[in-house]
Design an enzyme around this catalytic site. Structure first.
Site, short mmCIF file in Angstrom:
data_model
loop_
_atom_site.label_atom_id
_atom_site.label_comp_id
_atom_site.label_asym_id
_atom_site.label_seq_id
_atom_site.Cartn_x
_atom_site.Cartn_y
_atom_site.Cartn_z
CB CYS A 415 -4.83 -4.51 -14.10
SG CYS A 415 -4.82 -5.04 -15.98
CG ASP A 539 -11.34 -4.54 -10.62
OD1 ASP A 539 -10.42 -4.46 -11.09
OD2 ASP A 539 -12.40 -4.67 -11.14
CG HIS A 541 -9.07 -2.83 -13.55
ND1 HIS A 541 -9.39 -4.22 -13.14
CD2 HIS A 541 -8.30 -2.86 -14.87
CE1 HIS A 541 -8.73 -5.05 -14.21
NE2 HIS A 541 -8.12 -4.03 -15.05
#
Length: 582
Positions: A415, A539, A541
Protein backbone atom coordinates in the site's frame (compact mmCIF):
# COMPACT_ATOMS: atom_id res chain seq x y z
CA UNK A 1 -28.00 47.73 -28.86
CA UNK A 2 -25.30 46.97 -26.27
CA UNK A 3 -24.36 43.29 -25.92
CA UNK A 4 -25.21 41.19 -22.90
CA UNK A 5 -22.16 40.58 -20.71
CA UNK A 6 -21.02 37.34 -19.10
CA UNK A 7 -17.72 36.75 -17.29
CA UNK A 8 -16.21 33.36 -16.52
CA UNK A 9 -15.72 33.04 -12.76
CA UNK A 10 -12.12 31.92 -13.33
CA UNK A 11 -11.33 35.40 -14.64
CA UNK A 12 -12.42 37.00 -11.38
CA UNK A 13 -10.42 34.52 -9.31
CA UNK A 14 -7.28 35.17 -11.39
CA UNK A 15 -7.68 38.93 -11.04
CA UNK A 16 -7.22 38.60 -7.28
CA UNK A 17 -3.57 37.69 -7.91
CA UNK A 18 -2.79 40.64 -10.21
CA UNK A 19 -1.11 43.63 -8.60
CA UNK A 20 -2.58 47.14 -8.67
CA UNK A 21 -1.79 49.61 -11.42
CA UNK A 22 -1.75 47.00 -14.19
CA UNK A 23 -3.46 47.27 -17.57
CA UNK A 24 -4.25 44.45 -19.92
CA UNK A 25 -6.54 42.98 -22.56
CA UNK A 26 -9.67 40.85 -22.39
CA UNK A 27 -10.47 37.89 -24.64
CA UNK A 28 -13.84 36.29 -25.18
CA UNK A 29 -16.50 34.84 -27.45
CA UNK A 30 -19.27 36.88 -29.07
CA UNK A 31 -22.43 34.97 -30.01
CA UNK A 32 -26.07 36.03 -30.33
CA UNK A 33 -25.29 39.54 -29.06
CA UNK A 34 -23.74 38.12 -25.88
CA UNK A 35 -20.11 38.70 -25.00
CA UNK A 36 -18.59 35.98 -22.81
CA UNK A 37 -15.23 37.01 -21.30
CA UNK A 38 -13.03 33.93 -20.88
CA UNK A 39 -9.57 35.23 -20.04
CA UNK A 40 -7.19 38.20 -19.96
CA UNK A 41 -3.58 39.21 -20.45
CA UNK A 42 -1.51 41.89 -18.72
CA UNK A 43 0.85 44.44 -20.18
CA UNK A 44 4.53 43.73 -19.66
CA UNK A 45 6.77 46.58 -18.51
CA UNK A 46 8.60 48.33 -21.34
CA UNK A 47 11.97 47.31 -19.93
CA UNK A 48 11.06 43.59 -19.96
CA UNK A 49 11.80 41.82 -23.24
CA UNK A 50 9.15 39.43 -24.56
CA UNK A 51 8.29 38.16 -28.02
CA UNK A 52 4.59 37.73 -27.17
CA UNK A 53 2.12 40.64 -27.33
CA UNK A 54 -1.67 40.65 -27.11
CA UNK A 55 -2.01 40.15 -30.88
CA UNK A 56 0.31 37.16 -30.79
CA UNK A 57 -1.41 35.80 -27.68
CA UNK A 58 -4.75 35.64 -29.51
CA UNK A 59 -3.19 33.02 -31.82
CA UNK A 60 -2.72 30.79 -28.78
CA UNK A 61 -6.47 30.95 -28.09
CA UNK A 62 -9.05 28.66 -29.66
CA UNK A 63 -10.75 30.01 -32.77
CA UNK A 64 -13.76 32.22 -31.94
CA UNK A 65 -11.92 33.60 -28.89
CA UNK A 66 -10.95 37.16 -29.81
CA UNK A 67 -9.58 40.31 -28.25
CA UNK A 68 -12.73 41.97 -26.90
CA UNK A 69 -11.78 44.65 -24.38
CA UNK A 70 -9.41 46.49 -22.08
CA UNK A 71 -8.61 45.66 -18.47
CA UNK A 72 -7.55 48.00 -15.66
CA UNK A 73 -6.58 46.68 -12.24
CA UNK A 74 -6.52 49.45 -9.65
CA UNK A 75 -5.67 53.01 -10.72
CA UNK A 76 -4.28 53.14 -14.28
CA UNK A 77 -3.61 55.83 -16.83
CA UNK A 78 -4.37 54.96 -20.44
CA UNK A 79 -6.11 56.61 -23.36
CA UNK A 80 -8.98 54.19 -23.93
CA UNK A 81 -9.96 55.36 -27.43
CA UNK A 82 -6.51 54.36 -28.71
CA UNK A 83 -6.55 51.05 -26.83
CA UNK A 84 -9.86 50.04 -28.45
CA UNK A 85 -8.52 50.35 -32.02
CA UNK A 86 -7.30 46.74 -32.28
CA UNK A 87 -10.63 45.21 -31.25
CA UNK A 88 -12.61 43.75 -34.16
CA UNK A 89 -14.93 41.20 -32.53
CA UNK A 90 -17.51 43.85 -31.60
CA UNK A 91 -18.42 47.44 -32.39
CA UNK A 92 -18.81 47.98 -28.65
CA UNK A 93 -15.52 47.04 -26.93
CA UNK A 94 -15.57 46.27 -23.23
CA UNK A 95 -13.76 48.19 -20.52
CA UNK A 96 -13.38 46.24 -17.29
CA UNK A 97 -12.09 47.78 -14.08
CA UNK A 98 -11.17 45.65 -11.08
CA UNK A 99 -10.41 46.99 -7.59
CA UNK A 100 -8.70 44.88 -4.95
CA UNK A 101 -9.92 46.96 -2.01
CA UNK A 102 -13.51 45.79 -2.26
CA UNK A 103 -13.08 43.03 -4.89
CA UNK A 104 -15.31 45.14 -7.12
CA UNK A 105 -15.77 44.80 -10.86
CA UNK A 106 -17.03 47.67 -12.98
CA UNK A 107 -17.82 47.10 -16.65
CA UNK A 108 -18.50 49.55 -19.46
CA UNK A 109 -19.23 49.17 -23.18
CA UNK A 110 -17.67 51.77 -25.48
CA UNK A 111 -20.69 52.99 -27.44
CA UNK A 112 -20.62 56.05 -29.73
CA UNK A 113 -17.30 57.22 -28.23
CA UNK A 114 -18.73 57.05 -24.69
CA UNK A 115 -18.37 54.56 -21.85
CA UNK A 116 -21.79 53.19 -20.97
CA UNK A 117 -21.95 51.29 -17.64
CA UNK A 118 -23.10 47.65 -17.66
CA UNK A 119 -25.73 47.18 -14.98
CA UNK A 120 -26.13 43.42 -15.32
CA UNK A 121 -22.95 41.32 -15.21
CA UNK A 122 -23.64 37.59 -15.28
CA UNK A 123 -20.85 35.53 -13.69
CA UNK A 124 -20.83 31.98 -15.08
CA UNK A 125 -18.76 28.85 -14.50
CA UNK A 126 -17.14 26.28 -16.77
CA UNK A 127 -20.23 24.05 -16.78
CA UNK A 128 -22.27 26.95 -18.16
CA UNK A 129 -19.81 27.19 -21.05
CA UNK A 130 -20.15 23.45 -21.72
CA UNK A 131 -23.92 23.78 -22.06
CA UNK A 132 -23.59 26.14 -25.02
CA UNK A 133 -20.14 25.62 -26.52
CA UNK A 134 -18.00 22.70 -27.53
CA UNK A 135 -14.36 22.36 -28.51
CA UNK A 136 -13.65 21.06 -32.00
CA UNK A 137 -10.18 19.62 -32.37
CA UNK A 138 -9.12 19.82 -36.03
CA UNK A 139 -6.09 17.81 -37.11
CA UNK A 140 -4.25 16.97 -40.29
CA UNK A 141 -1.01 17.57 -42.14
CA UNK A 142 -0.04 20.12 -44.76
CA UNK A 143 2.79 19.54 -47.26
CA UNK A 144 5.65 22.01 -46.96
CA UNK A 145 8.17 22.31 -49.79
CA UNK A 146 10.54 25.24 -49.37
CA UNK A 147 14.04 26.21 -50.42
CA UNK A 148 16.64 28.61 -49.18
CA UNK A 149 14.93 31.03 -46.79
CA UNK A 150 11.44 31.17 -48.25
CA UNK A 151 9.72 29.11 -45.55
CA UNK A 152 7.62 32.10 -44.48
CA UNK A 153 6.46 32.77 -48.03
CA UNK A 154 5.45 29.13 -48.50
CA UNK A 155 3.51 29.13 -45.21
CA UNK A 156 1.75 32.35 -46.21
CA UNK A 157 0.79 30.73 -49.50
CA UNK A 158 -0.60 27.75 -47.57
CA UNK A 159 -2.79 30.10 -45.55
CA UNK A 160 -4.08 31.72 -48.74
CA UNK A 161 -4.99 28.31 -50.16
CA UNK A 162 -6.87 27.40 -47.00
CA UNK A 163 -8.77 30.69 -46.95
CA UNK A 164 -9.67 30.25 -50.63
CA UNK A 165 -11.57 27.07 -49.80
CA UNK A 166 -9.15 24.37 -50.92
CA UNK A 167 -9.74 22.26 -47.81
CA UNK A 168 -12.61 20.16 -46.55
CA UNK A 169 -13.52 19.05 -43.03
CA UNK A 170 -14.47 15.51 -41.98
CA UNK A 171 -16.25 14.65 -38.71
CA UNK A 172 -15.62 10.90 -38.34
CA UNK A 173 -18.02 10.37 -35.41
CA UNK A 174 -21.01 11.08 -37.68
CA UNK A 175 -19.22 10.75 -41.04
CA UNK A 176 -20.20 14.34 -41.82
CA UNK A 177 -18.36 16.64 -44.24
CA UNK A 178 -18.01 20.37 -44.79
CA UNK A 179 -16.70 21.84 -48.06
CA UNK A 180 -16.11 25.49 -48.85
CA UNK A 181 -18.94 26.94 -46.76
CA UNK A 182 -21.40 24.44 -48.20
CA UNK A 183 -22.74 21.42 -46.35
CA UNK A 184 -23.88 18.40 -48.33
CA UNK A 185 -27.39 19.11 -47.13
CA UNK A 186 -29.06 22.37 -46.23
CA UNK A 187 -27.42 24.92 -43.97
CA UNK A 188 -27.92 23.30 -40.55
CA UNK A 189 -26.49 23.82 -37.08
CA UNK A 190 -23.49 22.12 -35.52
CA UNK A 191 -25.83 20.44 -33.05
CA UNK A 192 -27.66 18.80 -35.99
CA UNK A 193 -24.48 17.92 -37.90
CA UNK A 194 -23.03 16.01 -34.98
CA UNK A 195 -26.38 14.91 -33.52
CA UNK A 196 -25.34 16.31 -30.15
CA UNK A 197 -27.90 15.66 -27.42
CA UNK A 198 -28.66 18.05 -24.59
CA UNK A 199 -26.06 18.80 -21.96
CA UNK A 200 -28.28 17.33 -19.26
CA UNK A 201 -28.29 13.97 -20.99
CA UNK A 202 -24.52 13.97 -21.26
CA UNK A 203 -23.61 15.49 -17.91
CA UNK A 204 -22.72 12.15 -16.28
CA UNK A 205 -20.47 11.27 -19.21
CA UNK A 206 -18.84 14.70 -19.11
CA UNK A 207 -18.38 14.40 -15.34
CA UNK A 208 -16.64 11.06 -15.81
CA UNK A 209 -14.41 12.53 -18.53
CA UNK A 210 -13.40 15.38 -16.19
CA UNK A 211 -12.79 12.89 -13.39
CA UNK A 212 -10.43 10.99 -15.68
CA UNK A 213 -8.44 14.23 -16.05
CA UNK A 214 -9.33 14.56 -19.72
CA UNK A 215 -10.88 17.26 -21.88
CA UNK A 216 -13.93 16.79 -24.05
CA UNK A 217 -13.62 17.71 -27.74
CA UNK A 218 -15.13 16.69 -31.08
CA UNK A 219 -12.60 15.23 -33.50
CA UNK A 220 -12.37 16.65 -37.02
CA UNK A 221 -9.82 16.10 -39.77
CA UNK A 222 -8.48 18.21 -42.63
CA UNK A 223 -9.12 17.07 -46.20
CA UNK A 224 -6.80 18.57 -48.81
CA UNK A 225 -7.76 19.22 -52.42
CA UNK A 226 -5.20 17.32 -54.49
CA UNK A 227 -6.68 17.71 -57.97
CA UNK A 228 -5.99 20.89 -59.90
CA UNK A 229 -8.58 23.39 -61.11
CA UNK A 230 -9.89 22.85 -64.63
CA UNK A 231 -7.94 24.90 -67.14
CA UNK A 232 -9.74 27.46 -69.22
CA UNK A 233 -9.95 26.99 -72.98
CA UNK A 234 -7.44 29.82 -73.41
CA UNK A 235 -4.80 28.04 -71.33
CA UNK A 236 -5.31 24.72 -73.12
CA UNK A 237 -4.03 26.30 -76.35
CA UNK A 238 -0.52 26.69 -74.99
CA UNK A 239 2.09 24.06 -74.28
CA UNK A 240 3.85 24.14 -70.87
CA UNK A 241 7.30 25.72 -70.71
CA UNK A 242 10.03 24.51 -68.35
CA UNK A 243 12.90 26.78 -67.35
CA UNK A 244 15.87 24.81 -65.99
CA UNK A 245 18.59 26.54 -63.92
CA UNK A 246 21.44 24.47 -62.54
CA UNK A 247 22.50 25.80 -59.12
CA UNK A 248 22.99 24.52 -55.55
CA UNK A 249 20.33 25.31 -52.93
CA UNK A 250 19.05 24.10 -49.57
CA UNK A 251 15.59 22.60 -49.54
CA UNK A 252 13.05 21.51 -46.94
CA UNK A 253 10.32 19.00 -47.75
CA UNK A 254 8.05 17.72 -45.01
CA UNK A 255 4.49 17.49 -43.72
CA UNK A 256 3.46 20.07 -41.12
CA UNK A 257 1.28 18.67 -38.35
CA UNK A 258 -1.82 20.79 -37.70
CA UNK A 259 -3.63 20.31 -34.37
CA UNK A 260 -5.89 23.24 -33.59
CA UNK A 261 -8.93 24.05 -31.45
CA UNK A 262 -12.14 26.01 -31.96
CA UNK A 263 -14.63 26.93 -29.23
CA UNK A 264 -17.93 26.78 -31.10
CA UNK A 265 -21.52 27.45 -30.08
CA UNK A 266 -23.69 24.37 -30.60
CA UNK A 267 -26.20 26.37 -32.66
CA UNK A 268 -23.71 27.83 -35.14
CA UNK A 269 -24.62 27.21 -38.78
CA UNK A 270 -22.60 24.90 -41.03
CA UNK A 271 -21.59 27.85 -43.23
CA UNK A 272 -20.25 29.79 -40.26
CA UNK A 273 -18.65 26.64 -38.86
CA UNK A 274 -16.53 26.21 -41.97
CA UNK A 275 -15.21 29.75 -41.61
CA UNK A 276 -14.42 29.17 -37.93
CA UNK A 277 -12.44 26.01 -38.67
CA UNK A 278 -10.56 27.75 -41.47
CA UNK A 279 -9.67 30.52 -39.01
CA UNK A 280 -8.37 27.91 -36.55
CA UNK A 281 -6.07 26.48 -39.24
CA UNK A 282 -4.78 29.95 -40.09
CA UNK A 283 -4.03 30.61 -36.41
CA UNK A 284 -2.12 27.34 -36.23
CA UNK A 285 -0.05 28.17 -39.31
CA UNK A 286 0.77 31.63 -37.91
CA UNK A 287 2.02 30.01 -34.70
CA UNK A 288 4.09 27.63 -36.83
CA UNK A 289 5.50 30.61 -38.72
CA UNK A 290 6.53 32.21 -35.43
CA UNK A 291 8.16 28.96 -34.31
CA UNK A 292 10.17 28.76 -37.55
CA UNK A 293 11.08 32.45 -37.26
CA UNK A 294 12.41 32.01 -33.72
CA UNK A 295 14.55 29.09 -34.86
CA UNK A 296 15.89 30.88 -37.95
CA UNK A 297 17.09 33.72 -35.71
CA UNK A 298 19.37 31.20 -34.00
CA UNK A 299 21.64 30.34 -36.92
CA UNK A 300 23.71 27.89 -34.87
CA UNK A 301 20.77 25.51 -34.35
CA UNK A 302 19.21 23.10 -36.83
CA UNK A 303 15.59 23.62 -37.83
CA UNK A 304 13.05 21.42 -36.05
CA UNK A 305 9.48 20.87 -37.17
CA UNK A 306 6.93 22.75 -35.03
CA UNK A 307 4.53 20.67 -32.94
CA UNK A 308 1.24 22.09 -31.52
CA UNK A 309 0.41 21.17 -27.91
CA UNK A 310 -2.71 22.02 -25.89
CA UNK A 311 -2.69 23.16 -22.27
CA UNK A 312 -5.18 24.14 -19.60
CA UNK A 313 -3.38 25.98 -16.79
CA UNK A 314 -4.87 25.39 -13.37
CA UNK A 315 -7.68 27.84 -12.67
CA UNK A 316 -8.09 28.98 -16.28
CA UNK A 317 -11.25 27.21 -17.37
CA UNK A 318 -10.22 27.26 -21.05
CA UNK A 319 -7.62 25.70 -23.36
CA UNK A 320 -4.49 27.31 -24.80
CA UNK A 321 -2.40 26.05 -27.73
CA UNK A 322 1.38 26.43 -27.85
CA UNK A 323 3.75 25.38 -30.65
CA UNK A 324 7.20 24.06 -29.71
CA UNK A 325 10.01 22.79 -31.98
CA UNK A 326 9.96 19.00 -32.06
CA UNK A 327 12.36 17.44 -29.59
CA UNK A 328 13.04 20.60 -27.60
CA UNK A 329 13.56 20.00 -23.89
CA UNK A 330 11.78 21.92 -21.14
CA UNK A 331 15.01 23.86 -20.67
CA UNK A 332 15.00 24.92 -24.34
CA UNK A 333 11.38 26.10 -24.13
CA UNK A 334 11.88 27.97 -20.85
CA UNK A 335 12.26 31.46 -22.36
CA UNK A 336 9.00 31.12 -24.29
CA UNK A 337 7.23 29.67 -21.27
CA UNK A 338 8.44 32.52 -19.09
CA UNK A 339 6.97 35.01 -21.56
CA UNK A 340 3.64 33.20 -21.49
CA UNK A 341 3.62 33.28 -17.69
CA UNK A 342 4.30 37.03 -17.67
CA UNK A 343 1.68 38.07 -20.19
CA UNK A 344 -0.97 35.78 -18.66
CA UNK A 345 -0.22 36.96 -15.13
CA UNK A 346 0.70 33.45 -13.98
CA UNK A 347 2.68 32.41 -10.93
CA UNK A 348 6.39 32.39 -11.85
CA UNK A 349 7.12 29.56 -9.40
CA UNK A 350 4.95 26.80 -10.92
CA UNK A 351 5.08 25.16 -14.37
CA UNK A 352 2.01 25.31 -16.59
CA UNK A 353 3.38 24.85 -20.13
CA UNK A 354 5.85 21.99 -19.81
CA UNK A 355 5.25 18.93 -21.98
CA UNK A 356 3.94 17.01 -18.97
CA UNK A 357 1.28 19.70 -18.42
CA UNK A 358 -0.34 18.99 -21.81
CA UNK A 359 -4.01 18.01 -21.62
CA UNK A 360 -5.35 14.66 -22.73
CA UNK A 361 -8.59 14.33 -24.67
CA UNK A 362 -11.21 11.70 -23.98
CA UNK A 363 -11.33 10.60 -27.63
CA UNK A 364 -7.58 10.08 -28.03
CA UNK A 365 -6.87 6.59 -29.31
CA UNK A 366 -4.16 6.00 -26.72
CA UNK A 367 -5.74 6.72 -23.36
CA UNK A 368 -4.27 5.73 -20.04
CA UNK A 369 -5.81 2.72 -18.31
CA UNK A 370 -5.01 4.11 -14.85
CA UNK A 371 -7.58 6.54 -13.47
CA UNK A 372 -6.61 10.18 -13.16
CA UNK A 373 -8.11 12.43 -10.47
CA UNK A 374 -10.98 10.14 -9.39
CA UNK A 375 -11.83 12.55 -6.54
CA UNK A 376 -13.23 15.04 -9.07
CA UNK A 377 -16.22 12.70 -9.52
CA UNK A 378 -17.19 13.22 -5.87
CA UNK A 379 -19.74 15.87 -4.98
CA UNK A 380 -18.91 17.98 -1.93
CA UNK A 381 -21.77 17.85 0.57
CA UNK A 382 -23.49 21.06 1.66
CA UNK A 383 -22.20 20.63 5.23
CA UNK A 384 -18.69 20.57 3.82
CA UNK A 385 -19.28 24.01 2.33
CA UNK A 386 -20.86 25.80 5.30
CA UNK A 387 -19.41 29.11 6.38
CA UNK A 388 -17.46 27.71 9.32
CA UNK A 389 -15.60 25.15 7.26
CA UNK A 390 -12.39 25.49 5.33
CA UNK A 391 -11.79 23.04 2.51
CA UNK A 392 -8.49 22.53 0.67
CA UNK A 393 -7.82 19.87 -1.97
CA UNK A 394 -4.90 18.51 -3.93
CA UNK A 395 -3.92 20.86 -6.77
CA UNK A 396 -3.40 19.52 -10.26
CA UNK A 397 -3.46 15.92 -11.50
CA UNK A 398 -2.33 12.53 -10.24
CA UNK A 399 -2.86 8.86 -11.13
CA UNK A 400 -4.64 6.39 -8.84
CA UNK A 401 -2.15 3.58 -8.08
CA UNK A 402 -3.42 0.68 -6.00
CA UNK A 403 -2.96 -3.03 -5.26
CA UNK A 404 -2.60 -5.54 -8.12
CA UNK A 405 -1.93 -3.03 -10.92
CA UNK A 406 0.67 -3.76 -13.63
CA UNK A 407 -0.03 -7.49 -13.19
CA UNK A 408 1.94 -7.31 -9.95
CA UNK A 409 0.61 -9.00 -6.80
CA UNK A 410 1.36 -6.74 -3.82
CA UNK A 411 -1.90 -7.44 -2.00
CA UNK A 412 -1.33 -7.14 1.73
CA UNK A 413 2.04 -5.38 1.72
CA UNK A 414 2.36 -2.80 -1.09
CA UNK A 415 0.00 0.00 0.00
CA UNK A 416 2.76 2.49 0.84
CA UNK A 417 4.53 1.69 -2.44
CA UNK A 418 1.30 2.47 -4.30
CA UNK A 419 0.80 5.71 -2.39
CA UNK A 420 4.36 6.67 -3.31
CA UNK A 421 3.61 5.92 -6.98
CA UNK A 422 0.56 8.20 -6.80
CA UNK A 423 2.69 11.01 -5.37
CA UNK A 424 5.36 10.58 -8.06
CA UNK A 425 2.64 10.61 -10.73
CA UNK A 426 1.61 14.04 -9.39
CA UNK A 427 5.13 15.40 -9.83
CA UNK A 428 5.26 13.92 -13.35
CA UNK A 429 1.92 15.35 -14.44
CA UNK A 430 2.76 18.81 -13.07
CA UNK A 431 5.98 18.81 -15.08
CA UNK A 432 8.36 18.65 -12.12
CA UNK A 433 9.77 15.20 -12.95
CA UNK A 434 10.37 13.10 -16.03
CA UNK A 435 11.32 9.78 -14.40
CA UNK A 436 8.95 6.85 -15.06
CA UNK A 437 6.73 5.61 -12.25
CA UNK A 438 9.09 3.40 -10.19
CA UNK A 439 8.25 -0.26 -9.65
CA UNK A 440 8.34 -1.84 -6.20
CA UNK A 441 11.79 -3.22 -7.03
CA UNK A 442 13.11 0.20 -8.11
CA UNK A 443 11.80 1.69 -4.86
CA UNK A 444 13.45 -1.06 -2.83
CA UNK A 445 16.72 -0.69 -4.74
CA UNK A 446 16.69 3.07 -4.08
CA UNK A 447 16.37 2.48 -0.32
CA UNK A 448 19.24 -0.01 -0.45
CA UNK A 449 21.44 2.37 -2.46
CA UNK A 450 21.04 5.19 0.06
CA UNK A 451 21.89 2.83 2.91
CA UNK A 452 18.47 2.73 4.55
CA UNK A 453 17.87 -0.98 3.91
CA UNK A 454 20.06 -4.11 3.66
CA UNK A 455 20.66 -5.79 0.28
CA UNK A 456 18.15 -8.57 0.95
CA UNK A 457 15.36 -5.98 1.05
CA UNK A 458 15.25 -6.06 -2.77
CA UNK A 459 12.52 -8.37 -4.11
CA UNK A 460 11.12 -8.83 -0.60
CA UNK A 461 7.54 -8.21 0.51
CA UNK A 462 8.47 -5.93 3.40
CA UNK A 463 6.39 -2.87 4.16
CA UNK A 464 7.66 0.68 4.00
CA UNK A 465 6.37 3.74 5.84
CA UNK A 466 6.20 7.50 5.44
CA UNK A 467 9.86 7.90 6.37
CA UNK A 468 10.97 5.58 3.57
CA UNK A 469 8.55 7.30 1.19
CA UNK A 470 10.24 10.60 2.04
CA UNK A 471 13.71 9.10 1.47
CA UNK A 472 12.72 7.86 -2.00
CA UNK A 473 11.15 11.20 -2.98
CA UNK A 474 14.24 13.08 -1.87
CA UNK A 475 16.52 10.64 -3.74
CA UNK A 476 14.61 10.14 -7.01
CA UNK A 477 13.00 13.57 -7.40
CA UNK A 478 15.48 15.75 -5.52
CA UNK A 479 12.69 17.39 -3.53
CA UNK A 480 12.24 18.03 0.18
CA UNK A 481 9.52 16.58 2.42
CA UNK A 482 8.00 17.41 5.80
CA UNK A 483 6.93 14.78 8.32
CA UNK A 484 3.96 15.19 10.68
CA UNK A 485 3.45 12.73 13.54
CA UNK A 486 0.42 11.66 15.57
CA UNK A 487 0.82 9.21 18.45
CA UNK A 488 -2.81 8.03 18.13
CA UNK A 489 -5.57 8.09 15.56
CA UNK A 490 -7.40 10.69 17.62
CA UNK A 491 -4.45 13.08 17.29
CA UNK A 492 -4.63 12.99 13.47
CA UNK A 493 -7.56 15.46 13.58
CA UNK A 494 -5.44 17.96 15.50
CA UNK A 495 -3.18 18.18 12.42
CA UNK A 496 -6.04 19.47 10.23
CA UNK A 497 -4.73 23.11 10.24
CA UNK A 498 -1.33 21.84 9.08
CA UNK A 499 -2.96 19.89 6.26
CA UNK A 500 -5.06 22.90 5.26
CA UNK A 501 -1.90 24.98 4.97
CA UNK A 502 -0.13 22.22 3.02
CA UNK A 503 -2.85 21.82 0.41
CA UNK A 504 -3.22 25.59 0.06
CA UNK A 505 0.51 26.27 -0.41
CA UNK A 506 1.93 23.03 -1.81
CA UNK A 507 -1.06 21.11 -3.16
CA UNK A 508 0.70 17.73 -3.30
CA UNK A 509 -0.88 14.40 -2.25
CA UNK A 510 0.03 13.36 1.31
CA UNK A 511 1.05 9.83 2.26
CA UNK A 512 -0.05 8.73 5.73
CA UNK A 513 1.15 5.53 7.37
CA UNK A 514 -0.31 4.04 10.53
CA UNK A 515 0.65 0.65 11.92
CA UNK A 516 0.56 -1.67 8.90
CA UNK A 517 -1.70 0.49 6.71
CA UNK A 518 -0.94 3.37 4.34
CA UNK A 519 -3.32 5.79 2.60
CA UNK A 520 -3.14 8.91 0.46
CA UNK A 521 -4.79 12.12 1.70
CA UNK A 522 -6.09 14.32 -1.12
CA UNK A 523 -7.83 17.01 0.91
CA UNK A 524 -9.20 18.12 4.25
CA UNK A 525 -12.41 19.79 5.44
CA UNK A 526 -12.14 21.50 8.83
CA UNK A 527 -14.90 23.16 10.86
CA UNK A 528 -13.16 25.89 12.86
CA UNK A 529 -16.03 26.18 15.36
CA UNK A 530 -16.79 22.55 16.21
CA UNK A 531 -13.36 21.15 15.36
CA UNK A 532 -14.95 18.48 13.15
CA UNK A 533 -12.60 17.19 10.44
CA UNK A 534 -13.15 15.19 7.27
CA UNK A 535 -10.36 13.73 5.18
CA UNK A 536 -10.49 13.05 1.45
CA UNK A 537 -8.86 9.61 1.22
CA UNK A 538 -7.51 7.72 -1.79
CA UNK A 539 -7.22 4.09 -0.69
CA UNK A 540 -4.37 2.06 -2.28
CA UNK A 541 -5.80 -1.22 -0.88
CA UNK A 542 -8.30 -1.49 -3.74
CA UNK A 543 -7.75 -4.67 -5.81
CA UNK A 544 -10.35 -4.35 -8.59
CA UNK A 545 -10.23 -2.96 -12.11
CA UNK A 546 -10.00 0.78 -12.72
CA UNK A 547 -13.76 1.36 -12.89
CA UNK A 548 -14.58 4.85 -11.62
CA UNK A 549 -18.24 4.29 -10.55
CA UNK A 550 -17.27 1.26 -8.44
CA UNK A 551 -14.35 3.05 -6.82
CA UNK A 552 -16.50 6.05 -5.87
CA UNK A 553 -19.65 4.17 -4.81
CA UNK A 554 -17.71 1.75 -2.61
CA UNK A 555 -15.68 4.49 -0.93
CA UNK A 556 -12.20 3.63 -2.19
CA UNK A 557 -11.93 7.34 -2.91
CA UNK A 558 -14.07 9.49 -0.65
CA UNK A 559 -14.50 11.66 2.43
CA UNK A 560 -13.81 9.96 5.76
CA UNK A 561 -14.48 11.12 9.31
CA UNK A 562 -11.93 11.15 12.14
CA UNK A 563 -13.14 7.66 13.11
CA UNK A 564 -11.41 6.33 9.99
CA UNK A 565 -8.11 6.38 11.90
CA UNK A 566 -7.47 3.64 14.47
CA UNK A 567 -7.32 5.03 17.99
CA UNK A 568 -4.52 2.70 19.11
CA UNK A 569 -2.22 3.22 16.09
CA UNK A 570 0.49 5.80 15.55
CA UNK A 571 0.54 7.81 12.31
CA UNK A 572 3.22 9.58 10.31
CA UNK A 573 2.43 11.83 7.36
CA UNK A 574 4.83 12.56 4.50
CA UNK A 575 4.14 16.00 2.99
CA UNK A 576 6.09 16.45 -0.30
CA UNK A 577 7.15 20.04 -1.05
CA UNK A 578 6.85 21.34 -4.59
CA UNK A 579 9.96 22.82 -6.22
CA UNK A 580 10.09 26.52 -7.09
CA UNK A 581 10.44 26.66 -10.88
CA UNK A 582 8.50 27.04 -14.11
Amino acid sequence: MAPQLRILSNVIERLKNIKDGVTGHLYGVMYNNTLTVLTFSVHIADNVETNINHTMLQLHMSAEVYLCGILHVGQCEEKLSDAFQDIDITDNPLFLKYTHDNLKIQAYFYIHLKLEPVTDINVINENDICREFIYIRLRGSLPLIAQNDNIMEVLEESRKNIVSGKVGIHFPSKNAFLFNNENIEKDISLREILDISDYEGNKNVKKAVKAMGMEDAVNAYILLKISGDRLSEENVKYAPVLHYIKRPFNSLECNLFIDTLSLVNLNVSSADLYGILVESMCRSIKLIEKCFENQLQKSETSIKLPVPIHFKPQGFGHLITVVYPSGYSDKETMEYRENLHKILGLDMTRPYFRYANAVKFDNDSQTESILRNPHEAISINDDTLNGNRKVQLVQGSYMYHHYMQDNFDDNGWGCAYRSLQTIISWFRLQGYAEIPIPSHRVIQKCLVNIGDKPANFIDSKQWIGSTEVGFVLESLLDISVKILCASTGEEVSSLAPNLLHHFQTQGTPVMIGGGVLAHTILGVSYDQITGDVKFLILDPHYTGRDHLPSIISKGWCGWKSKDFWKKDAFYNMCLPQRPVCI
